[in-house]
Design a protein around this motif. Sequence first.
Motif: not given
Lengths: 202, 202
Positions: A122, A153, A156-157, A160-161, A164, B157, B160-161, B164-165, B167-168, B189-190
């Motif tokens: 990681y 942030i 991350r968005h 992730s998109l 996805s 989408h 995943s959004l 996103s903050e 998942i890791d 935010r998502a």
Amino acid sequence: MKQKTETKRQAIVDEAARLFRAVGYERASMAELCARVGGSKATIYNYFSSKEELFSEVMLKSTEDEFEALHASLDSAPDDIGEALRRFGEHFLGFLYSPEVQATRHLAISQSKHSELGRHIYQRGVLRSQNLIAQFLECSMSAGKLVQTNPEIATRHLVSLLESEFIDRFLFHLPGEVSKKQIKQGTARAVEVFLLAYAPRS
Amino acid sequence: MKQKTETKRQAIVDEAARLFRAVGYERASMAELCARVGGSKATIYNYFSSKEELFSEVMLKSTEDEFEALHASLDSAPDDIGEALRRFGEHFLGFLYSPEVQATRHLAISQSKHSELGRHIYQRGVLRSQNLIAQFLECSMSAGKLVQTNPEIATRHLVSLLESEFIDRFLFHLPGEVSKKQIKQGTARAVEVFLLAYAPRS
């Protein structure tokens, strides 16, 4: 204790790579590696504190050149932010969904409960990548190509998109390879959503 | 062969749940389960074709009520699409990042290379969830609250959004619990990004 040398270190890494490829991570033992390298276990532990550390070194090393090339491409990205993100996104997914990176990442995830391997991979792979992407997004924000906001942030968005449409297939080993065409289409859709949210409203 | 009964099936599932909790998935054996339930191995295999099938039954069953409640809440979602998505998003992440669901999902991922467990959990958990979310998004599109587009892609989408903050941290077992406050902020935010892309441009 003998002095550490770069040559010896490299010999251990090379032999470990062969061993891991031959028998897999779980069955590879430090004793077997020792027999192949020659010398005592203490010698190997002089260079690497654990099997996890050695394994992440081997795996990250085997993809390091590609990793570097992927993120270096951000420095010479096209001026158009949409084009830059699409080009990077396709490159990024091509890298992430190559057989070697998929195998490393899945193993790191699977082992993360019981060993330090997950955290090694990681930090030296995923997080390092995200930091480089965040730098690129921050520059694009400063240049007025994206709205000013938290670049971590936004990263991350973005990632992730991009992932996805593919991540479940990867995580759960669902059938079907991720094709170049799927990557191209998925990237275009992800970047479109990202830019609708992050491009400056004119 | 005796006739199958719901009572017997339930007894097997309950005993399997106790066994899995006691010794973990990998060490739980069908022989041990058999000894606990009483009767022959053939009896258990009469109900479940594999350990994977039985395990996914146990894990999915233990979270089924919450799963149902989560997705049923979409039927009575607030009229305001932003409010509806934020409320669902917080509920969704609260469910996904509960200790039990995290454990099931991580195990399914870790085992997915070697067994059918990954695919079972994916189909009966992840995919079922995504289909229900896609139905909700499709209705919202028909009602003019979201732009008309492919609801399956929109679902990927959105989830995943939302993740996103977090998942890791989940995948790599990074330290730090996911707090309610983080879920609330991450969801806001998502959903903001999702709506900038998917709300009708006025």
